[in-house]
Enzyme design. Structure first.
Site, PDB file in Angstrom:
ATOM      1  N   HIS A   2      39.754  46.246  35.842  1.00 48.50           N
ATOM      2  CA  HIS A   2      39.890  47.176  36.754  1.00 48.50           C
ATOM      3  C   HIS A   2      39.981  46.638  38.457  1.00 48.50           C
ATOM      4  O   HIS A   2      39.959  45.293  38.246  1.00 48.50           O
ATOM      5  CB  HIS A   2      38.285  47.602  36.888  1.00 48.50           C
ATOM      6  CG  HIS A   2      37.099  46.920  37.070  1.00 48.50           C
ATOM      7  ND1 HIS A   2      36.538  45.948  36.254  1.00 48.50           N
ATOM      8  CD2 HIS A   2      36.264  46.583  38.146  1.00 48.50           C
ATOM      9  CE1 HIS A   2      35.426  45.497  36.351  1.00 48.50           C
ATOM     10  NE2 HIS A   2      35.594  45.768  37.760  1.00 48.50           N
ATOM     11  N   ASP A  35      38.729  46.790  41.964  1.00 44.46           N
ATOM     12  CA  ASP A  35      37.445  47.218  42.758  1.00 44.46           C
ATOM     13  C   ASP A  35      37.983  48.359  44.058  1.00 44.46           C
ATOM     14  O   ASP A  35      37.270  49.265  44.037  1.00 44.46           O
ATOM     15  CB  ASP A  35      36.908  46.128  43.475  1.00 44.46           C
ATOM     16  CG  ASP A  35      36.041  45.576  42.288  1.00 44.46           C
ATOM     17  OD1 ASP A  35      35.923  45.609  41.317  1.00 44.46           O
ATOM     18  OD2 ASP A  35      35.449  44.240  42.567  1.00 44.46           O
ATOM     19  N   HIS A  54      40.726  42.322  37.609  1.00 39.18           N
ATOM     20  CA  HIS A  54      39.800  41.567  36.694  1.00 39.18           C
ATOM     21  C   HIS A  54      39.196  42.061  35.674  1.00 39.18           C
ATOM     22  O   HIS A  54      39.094  43.207  35.701  1.00 39.18           O
ATOM     23  CB  HIS A  54      38.685  40.638  37.448  1.00 39.18           C
ATOM     24  CG  HIS A  54      38.274  41.565  38.457  1.00 39.18           C
ATOM     25  ND1 HIS A  54      38.571  42.274  39.625  1.00 39.18           N
ATOM     26  CD2 HIS A  54      36.935  42.085  38.180  1.00 39.18           C
ATOM     27  CE1 HIS A  54      37.511  43.030  40.096  1.00 39.18           C
ATOM     28  NE2 HIS A  54      36.482  43.074  39.169  1.00 39.18           N
ATOM     29  N   ARG A 103      23.471  37.400  29.965  1.00 38.53           N
ATOM     30  CA  ARG A 103      24.128  36.962  31.306  1.00 38.53           C
ATOM     31  C   ARG A 103      23.471  37.831  32.133  1.00 38.53           C
ATOM     32  O   ARG A 103      23.730  39.185  32.430  1.00 38.53           O
ATOM     33  CB  ARG A 103      25.811  37.330  30.969  1.00 38.53           C
ATOM     34  CG  ARG A 103      26.347  36.904  32.287  1.00 38.53           C
ATOM     35  CD  ARG A 103      27.879  37.682  31.922  1.00 38.53           C
ATOM     36  NE  ARG A 103      28.957  37.265  32.926  1.00 38.53           N
ATOM     37  CZ  ARG A 103      29.231  38.064  34.093  1.00 38.53           C
ATOM     38  NH1 ARG A 103      28.548  39.015  34.351  1.00 38.53           N
ATOM     39  NH2 ARG A 103      30.186  37.632  34.924  1.00 38.53           N
TER      40      ARG A 103
END
Length: 279
Positions: free
Chosen positions: A190, A192, A248, A258
């Site tokens: 995607h 941003d 990214h 995570r």
């Protein structure tokens, strides 16, 4: 409403990035590591040509990106501070959590993953919040945000006072649990600026260690010819201009958990938000 916006934005981003991703996916196995876990980077910056994404929005002189790129630093936030920030995330997320592998906590709006939906933790839990968070927690959060903002401003040669915190800014907790809804599908490529039009600069503070706390879960810039990866470690800050020059994704987490926090900035004061306040 937060959930609907988040999901629709994610779907738009996935669709909008598909052609760019598919044109590069043949090279998906070719990767360069920008930042390895275990090394300490004072500053690392890679400049890339700016996309035209910013031309479709009002420009703010001295802030709207004219120099684009991506940076990584292990010198902005200490590991001890990252561990304290992580404990804030753990306490907040202990109140809920997604049925799938990706959970969100937004201290600004109050959005918290709960099962297959989101709730407003301030309304849902009321006075109990006073037992979960402290004023010291929120003071640390503000201080960390300010230092990251200053680092971005210095790197891109802009005045930090021309940048405004914007939404969504949130903690994420990701594990290997199978996705139950689209909320859990964090791994799609995607952009941003396409997903959230207000974004001009994006940053992530990692709160756990790749290959020690979790497997998979690396951050991947998808460039023509090769991917550029960042291996998270607690206290590491990565930041980048938010346009399609920085397409990214995040690798799927295969084991462990995570933790990270996404802190986002805009040049448009109309889209600015304040720091969270303990209610």
């Amino acid at each position: 409403m937060w959930a609907a916006c988040f999901v629709s934005a994610a779907l738009v981003a996935a669709a909008g990035a598909f052609l760019a991703w598919s044109s590069r996916s043949a090279e998906d196995g070719v990767a360069e590591v920008l930042a390895r876990r275990g090394e300490t980077l004072l500053d690392k910056f890679v400049e890339v040509p700016c996309s035209g994404d910013y031309d479709g929005y009002r420009r703010f002189e001295g802030c709207t990106p004219r120099r684009c790129g991506r940076g990584v630093s292990d010198a902005v936030i200490t590991r001890e501070e990252a561990e304290r920030i992580r404990r804030i995330a753990e306490r907040g997320l202990s109140l809920g959590g997604s049925d799938g592998g990706a959970s969100i906590l937004d201290l600004h709006s109050g959005a918290l993953s709960l099962g297959k939906q989101f709730v407003n933790l301030y309304r849902f839990f009321g006075d109990k919040i006073q037992d979960i968070f402290t004023e010291e927690d929120f003071a640390l959060y503000r201080d960390v945000r300010q230092r990251i903002q200053q680092k971005i401003a210095e790197t891109f040669g802009i005045n930090s006072s021309s940048m405004y915190l914007t939404k969504p800014t949130f903690f994420s907790r990701i594990n290997s649990t199978e996705a139950k809804t689209t909320h859990d599908e964090y791994w799609h490529p995607h952009i941003d600026k396409v997903t959230y039009g207000s974004f001009d600069y994006t940053s992530l503070l990692y709160l756990s260690d790749y290959a020690e706390d979790f497997g998979g879960g690396r951050f991947v810039f998808m460039d023509a010819g090769s991917n550029k990866t960042i291996e998270p470690q607690a206290g590491r800050v990565s930041f980048f201009t938010s346009g399609s020059e920085n397409l990214h994704r995040v690798e799927k987490v295969h084991w462990g958990t995570r933790y990270a926090i996404t802190i986002s900035f805009t040049c448009n004061p109309d889209h600015g938000i304040g720091d969270p306040v303990l209610m």
